[in-house]
Design a protein around this motif. Structure first.
Motif, PDB file in Angstrom:
ATOM      1  N   ASN A 524      51.982  48.221  28.446  1.00 24.98           N
ATOM      2  CA  ASN A 524      50.942  49.062  29.037  1.00 24.98           C
ATOM      3  C   ASN A 524      50.440  50.063  28.008  1.00 24.98           C
ATOM      4  O   ASN A 524      51.223  50.610  27.229  1.00 24.98           O
ATOM      5  CB  ASN A 524      51.475  49.817  30.256  1.00 24.98           C
ATOM      6  CG  ASN A 524      51.794  48.884  31.408  1.00 24.98           C
ATOM      7  OD1 ASN A 524      51.091  47.902  31.625  1.00 24.98           O
ATOM      8  ND2 ASN A 524      52.868  49.183  32.127  1.00 24.98           N
ATOM      9  N   SER A 700      42.946  46.655  39.517  1.00 24.86           N
ATOM     10  CA  SER A 700      44.053  45.847  40.020  1.00 24.86           C
ATOM     11  C   SER A 700      45.118  45.753  38.943  1.00 24.86           C
ATOM     12  O   SER A 700      44.887  46.115  37.786  1.00 24.86           O
ATOM     13  CB  SER A 700      43.561  44.451  40.406  1.00 24.86           C
ATOM     14  OG  SER A 700      43.392  43.638  39.263  1.00 24.86           O
ATOM     15  N   SER A 701      46.282  45.226  39.327  1.00 21.17           N
ATOM     16  CA  SER A 701      47.395  45.087  38.378  1.00 21.17           C
ATOM     17  C   SER A 701      47.291  43.816  37.560  1.00 21.17           C
ATOM     18  O   SER A 701      48.122  43.563  36.697  1.00 21.17           O
ATOM     19  CB  SER A 701      48.728  45.102  39.128  1.00 21.17           C
ATOM     20  OG  SER A 701      48.779  44.015  40.038  1.00 21.17           O
ATOM     21  N   GLY A 702      46.282  43.000  37.833  1.00 19.87           N
ATOM     22  CA  GLY A 702      46.090  41.798  37.038  1.00 19.87           C
ATOM     23  C   GLY A 702      45.528  40.636  37.824  1.00 19.87           C
ATOM     24  O   GLY A 702      44.733  39.847  37.324  1.00 19.87           O
ATOM     25  N   TYR A 703      45.913  40.507  39.098  1.00 19.08           N
ATOM     26  CA  TYR A 703      45.389  39.424  39.926  1.00 19.08           C
ATOM     27  C   TYR A 703      44.029  39.843  40.466  1.00 19.08           C
ATOM     28  O   TYR A 703      43.859  40.948  40.990  1.00 19.08           O
ATOM     29  CB  TYR A 703      46.343  39.130  41.080  1.00 19.08           C
ATOM     30  CG  TYR A 703      45.815  38.088  42.038  1.00 19.08           C
ATOM     31  CD1 TYR A 703      45.899  36.729  41.725  1.00 19.08           C
ATOM     32  CD2 TYR A 703      45.218  38.465  43.237  1.00 19.08           C
ATOM     33  CE1 TYR A 703      45.399  35.774  42.595  1.00 19.08           C
ATOM     34  CE2 TYR A 703      44.718  37.510  44.113  1.00 19.08           C
ATOM     35  CZ  TYR A 703      44.809  36.167  43.788  1.00 19.08           C
ATOM     36  OH  TYR A 703      44.300  35.219  44.648  1.00 19.08           O
ATOM     37  N   ASP A 739      44.691  35.391  36.989  1.00 24.48           N
ATOM     38  CA  ASP A 739      45.842  36.275  36.789  1.00 24.48           C
ATOM     39  C   ASP A 739      45.786  36.823  35.364  1.00 24.48           C
ATOM     40  O   ASP A 739      46.013  36.097  34.394  1.00 24.48           O
ATOM     41  CB  ASP A 739      47.150  35.514  37.008  1.00 24.48           C
ATOM     42  CG  ASP A 739      48.377  36.419  36.868  1.00 24.48           C
ATOM     43  OD1 ASP A 739      48.194  37.646  36.718  1.00 24.48           O
ATOM     44  OD2 ASP A 739      49.509  35.887  36.907  1.00 24.48           O
ATOM     45  N   SER A 741      47.571  39.623  34.414  1.00 18.82           N
ATOM     46  CA  SER A 741      48.614  40.654  34.443  1.00 18.82           C
ATOM     47  C   SER A 741      49.227  40.910  33.074  1.00 18.82           C
ATOM     48  O   SER A 741      49.819  41.966  32.844  1.00 18.82           O
ATOM     49  CB  SER A 741      49.717  40.257  35.432  1.00 18.82           C
ATOM     50  OG  SER A 741      50.263  38.992  35.086  1.00 18.82           O
ATOM     51  N   HIS A 744      47.210  44.665  28.693  1.00 16.58           N
ATOM     52  CA  HIS A 744      47.615  46.065  28.739  1.00 16.58           C
ATOM     53  C   HIS A 744      46.786  46.823  29.771  1.00 16.58           C
ATOM     54  O   HIS A 744      45.659  46.437  30.103  1.00 16.58           O
ATOM     55  CB  HIS A 744      47.424  46.733  27.378  1.00 16.58           C
ATOM     56  CG  HIS A 744      48.327  46.195  26.320  1.00 16.58           C
ATOM     57  ND1 HIS A 744      48.203  46.516  24.994  1.00 16.58           N
ATOM     58  CD2 HIS A 744      49.378  45.345  26.390  1.00 16.58           C
ATOM     59  CE1 HIS A 744      49.127  45.894  24.302  1.00 16.58           C
ATOM     60  NE2 HIS A 744      49.847  45.176  25.123  1.00 16.58           N
ATOM     61  N   VAL A 745      47.337  47.928  30.238  1.00 15.55           N
ATOM     62  CA  VAL A 745      46.568  48.825  31.099  1.00 15.55           C
ATOM     63  C   VAL A 745      45.348  49.326  30.333  1.00 15.55           C
ATOM     64  O   VAL A 745      45.431  49.676  29.155  1.00 15.55           O
ATOM     65  CB  VAL A 745      47.442  50.013  31.548  1.00 15.55           C
ATOM     66  CG1 VAL A 745      46.595  51.073  32.242  1.00 15.55           C
ATOM     67  CG2 VAL A 745      48.561  49.533  32.464  1.00 15.55           C
ATOM     68  N   LYS A 766      42.378  47.526  34.581  1.00 17.61           N
ATOM     69  CA  LYS A 766      43.738  47.069  34.891  1.00 17.61           C
ATOM     70  C   LYS A 766      44.647  48.286  34.961  1.00 17.61           C
ATOM     71  O   LYS A 766      44.677  49.109  34.049  1.00 17.61           O
ATOM     72  CB  LYS A 766      44.259  46.115  33.823  1.00 17.61           C
ATOM     73  CG  LYS A 766      45.655  45.591  34.155  1.00 17.61           C
ATOM     74  CD  LYS A 766      46.222  44.728  33.065  1.00 17.61           C
ATOM     75  CE  LYS A 766      47.578  44.171  33.476  1.00 17.61           C
ATOM     76  NZ  LYS A 766      48.618  45.194  33.608  1.00 17.61           N
ATOM     77  N   ASN A 767      45.371  48.396  36.068  1.00 17.14           N
ATOM     78  CA  ASN A 767      46.282  49.536  36.202  1.00 17.14           C
ATOM     79  C   ASN A 767      47.729  49.078  36.191  1.00 17.14           C
ATOM     80  O   ASN A 767      48.022  47.910  35.985  1.00 17.14           O
ATOM     81  CB  ASN A 767      45.954  50.343  37.470  1.00 17.14           C
ATOM     82  CG  ASN A 767      46.005  49.491  38.734  1.00 17.14           C
ATOM     83  OD1 ASN A 767      46.641  48.432  38.763  1.00 17.14           O
ATOM     84  ND2 ASN A 767      45.318  49.950  39.787  1.00 17.14           N
TER      85      ASN A 767
END
Length: 767
Positions: A524, A700-703, A739, A741, A744-745, A766-767
């Motif tokens: 991240n 989103s976290s990646g998805y 996806d 995920s 990196h953030v 992306k978080n």
């Protein structure tokens, strides 16, 4: 927004200042588009008949017992640059040249008996066909002796060239005091054999030499004028790496202020000891220029000099240990450069004998005969003699040993050199210098600066950021973690600090052996929400769940700037040959300077200039870009003899889809300045007819799901970060689920293409 100064260019150092030459882009005259004054360069020709007489004299002396090996004849001259060089005036200064010729020379080298260069002055030495080059020598080479000896250049026509900027004209000293006509091939340039030593000599890489690997790395070949000797880098009780070299008094250490000391001149193969089939080493010579005399004494024939600079870690040298007790050794080894050849090793498998030479009682060790078909020769003079415990006990004086005989060699006793034959004068003995702490020890082991001294010693050697400037709140982080200790490292813990405050902790598990490293990449990005200049630090807190035993290398700091929620622009400037004249500013609508680079920041590079790429972060709004030239000729460099290019510049967005300003090389002569107005609007990205596009969820976290209006059209999707680096690229017909995920953030741009054109760009977080 604050002012920002950019770093656009560095001069390239070759081998660092330890090798004592710097790459400044080569001799300036090589870049003259029309060298109209070349025929005006004066020629100094060495007298061939006189040289032949000196060669015969050298060869007759070589028939005597061992001495410094003569590869060249030395001619005294007084050639001052300001009196003998021809000078060309160029845009920023002047270039002076002198050609030196010597018929039938295999090599030429020079001693400057007056050498002191002012800042920004540089000197090159090169063959007239431009195939061989030494330099640049600069003010980095200045020393307390105000002298300099050069390495060999393998040509018989050589040009010495000196550049002075206008503000330093006449402020240097440069006078050739001695020219050496080389008539023996000591560097394998002719390809006949490595050089002159007898075939029976054993290369240090052979199996018998393997137990002496450390000591081999301490031995240097010394070129001093037209002579060659051998020396040994020697340890002292402070074990501080002071670069003392021990050699012979008869090698004239008092003249080694001009000497060139070459390390690791070793054959990469083991020769047969029956034919001369050794090879010269590959790669650039590992040399140090110059030394200062520390002490010497004819009674035991020793000389101790201190090199002008410490050998760099890349040379992987060893500082030899010693024994000053005078106890007779049961066996002995000599490591040397016979006839200046690649390094050889000789073995005496019997006890040494005490001997009296030069009228001094018991001042020498005698090797009655060498075993294993080995020997020494002229050029071996000054070489070290080690006992069975790998301690120096002597230094080669002379003798009659050679391939094909069983005669003796004599070595000055280290024990007598230690006391200077009971001298009270520090300049006549070794003890004051090799035992600066006055410890009184009788022996000292060798010292390797590259050998780990701690069991657990992790080091942060660098922090890798993708840029020094970020137009975002998210900073991707990588750093290099190295094991300098003796034990393997299998785990470590780190603190990550921004502006001195710990914001994250990181645990690493893996395996790193001694002298190896790994790059640790954070999954991240590091969030930094405050705009401005910042300092990021990575700090080791534990190694193998223990305290690191060396805390001097446990942290690394790097500076960066970030400006969240701004647009990234790329300013590309192709400079002409005088980048130092260029400066620029970006101002907002009320004339506040937001970004700038001052004059004398970029470098002057002839003949082709170079390109700088600067990152600019700006909020939506309108701005003015002004570029300045202090000389008043813009970037029209091609009008001058020493330059072949005109400059240009442009500013684009990070995806190269919008150009905000530009100037082509045809319009390079803008005088003292040129201005451009431009506006930044993040909504100005080309969108075509695709309005009904959605990314869900965002952030989103990646998805994520990408909704597209046409379920029959083939789209190409590029996912890039704010530096323009593409992380993913894929095709889809209609809607798709993805996806991401592993990214990196941070903030990413989705470029949606149809028929190879960007039809919509969207931001996804992306978080």
């Amino acid at each position: 927004m604050v002012k920002k100064f950019f770093l656009g260019f560095f001069l390239v150092f070759t081998g660092s200042i330890f090798a004592q030459t710097i790459d400044v882009g080569g001799p300036l005259s090589w870049h003259f588009s029309h060298d109209k004054n070349f025929n005006s360069v004066p020629e100094f020709t060495l007298p061939n008949k006189y040289i032949e007489e000196l060669i015969r004299e050298n060869d007759s002396l070589a028939q005597l017992q061992k001495s410094a090996f003569k590869f060249g004849v030395e001619l005294d001259v007084e050639l001052d640059a300001y009196n003998f060089f021809f000078w060309d005036i160029i845009k920023k200064g002047r270039v002076g040249r002198l050609m030196v010729k010597s018929q039938s020379a295999i090599s030429l080298n020079f001693i400057f008996d007056q050498f002191k260069l002012a800042p920004n002055v540089h000197v090159h030495i090169y063959s007239s066909n431009h195939k061989k080059l030494l330099g640049a020598y600069t003010s980095h080479n200045n020393n307390s002796n105000n002298t300099l000896g050069t390495d060999l250049i393998h040509a018989n026509e050589v040009i010495i060239e000196m550049y002075e900027p206008f503000d330093q004209m006449g402020n240097s000293m440069l006078r050739i005091g001695e020219i050496i006509h080389g008539y023996k091939d000591i560097d394998h340039v002719l390809g006949i054999k490595v050089n002159e030593s007898g075939a029976c000599n054993m290369d240090v890489i052979c199996n018998d030499g393997l137990p002496w690997t450390n000591e081999i790395k301490s031995v240097v070949r010394i070129v001093s004028g037209g002579s060659l000797c051998t020396g040994t880098l020697v340890n002292n009780t402070a074990q501080d790496g002071t670069p003392y070299v021990l050699t012979a008094y008869h090698c004239n250490p008092q003249t080694m202020g001009n000497a060139v000391f070459r390390f690791n001149y070793d054959s990469p193969i083991c020769g047969s000891q029956s034919v001369a089939n050794s090879q010269a080493p590959n790669g650039s010579p590992q040399t140090i220029n110059g030394s200062s005399l520390i002490s010497s004494n004819d009674d035991s024939d020793f000389g101790l000099v201190q090199l002008n600079s410490v050998p760099p870690s890349s040379y992987d040298v060893f500082y030899a240990g010693w024994n000053n007790s005078g106890v007779i050794s049961s066996t002995a080894v000599c490591i040397h450069h016979p006839s200046g050849d690649v390094k050889k090793i000789s073995f005496d498998d019997d006890p040494l004998q005490s001997s009296s030479q030069t009228g001094i009682s018991n001042n020498m060790w005698e090797v009655e005969t060498w075993e294993r078909s080995t020997t020494t020769e002229g050029g071996s003079s000054g070489a070290g003699l080690w006992d069975q415990n790998h301690h120096l006990v002597g230094h080669l004086y002379g003798g009659s040993a050679a391939c094909g005989n069983f005669l003796s060699d004599f070595f000055g006793k280290f024990s007598m050199s230690w006391t200077g034959n009971n001298s009270s004068n520090p300049t006549k003995k070794l003890s004051n210098w090799l035992d600066p702490n006055n410890s009184g020890v009788n022996q000292l082991d060798g010292y390797s600066p590259n050998t780990p001294t701690q069991a657990l010693d992790g080091a942060i050697t660098s922090i890798e950021l993708s840029s020094d400037v970020f137009c975002s709140a998210y900073i991707p982080l990588e750093f290099v973690f190295k094991n300098n200790g003796a034990n393997n490292i299998t785990e470590a813990e780190f603190d990550i600090l921004i502006d001195g405050s710990i914001i994250q902790q990181h645990q690493w598990v893996g395996s790193i052996a001694n002298n190896n490293f790994t790059t640790i990449t954070f999954s991240n990005s590091i969030p930094v929400y405050n705009a401005g200049d910042h300092e990021i630090e990575v700090r080791i807190t534990s190694v193998n769940a223990q305290t690191d035993q060396n805390n001097t290398n446990n942290s690394f700091v790097k500076n960066f700037s970030n400006y969240p929620n701004t647009t990234l622009l790329n300013l590309e400037i192709e400079l002409d040959c005088w980048g130092s004249e260029i400066s620029w500013q970006i101002k907002d609508s009320i004339n506040n300077v937001l970004w700038e680079v001052p004059s004398n920041y970029y470098a002057d590079v002839q003949p082709n200039g170079y390109t700088v790429n600067e990152i600019i972060c700006l909020e939506n709004g309108c701005y003015n870009f002004t570029i300045y030239d202090t000389y008043g000729d813009g970037m029209q460099g091609a009008q001058y003899t020493e330059c072949s290019v005109n400059g240009n510049f442009k500013m684009e967005d990070q995806w190269n889809t919008n150009t905000f300003l530009t100037m082509t090389a045809n319009n390079a002569n803008f005088g003292s300045s040129e201005s451009h107005d431009f506006c930044v609007n993040t909504n100005s990205i080309k969108e075509g007819n695709l309005y009904d596009v959605k990314i869900h969820p965002n952030p989103s976290s990646g998805y994520l799901i990408l909704k597209l209006p046409s379920q029959k059209t083939l789209y190409n999707i590029e996912v890039m970060d704010l530096t323009g680096k593409i992380h993913e690229s894929f095709n889809t017909i209609g809607d798709g689920e993805f996806d991401l995920s592993k990214l990196h953030v941070g903030c990413y741009l989705f470029n949606i293409k149809s028929n190879n054109e960007i039809v919509k760009s969207m931001c996804w977080i992306k978080n």
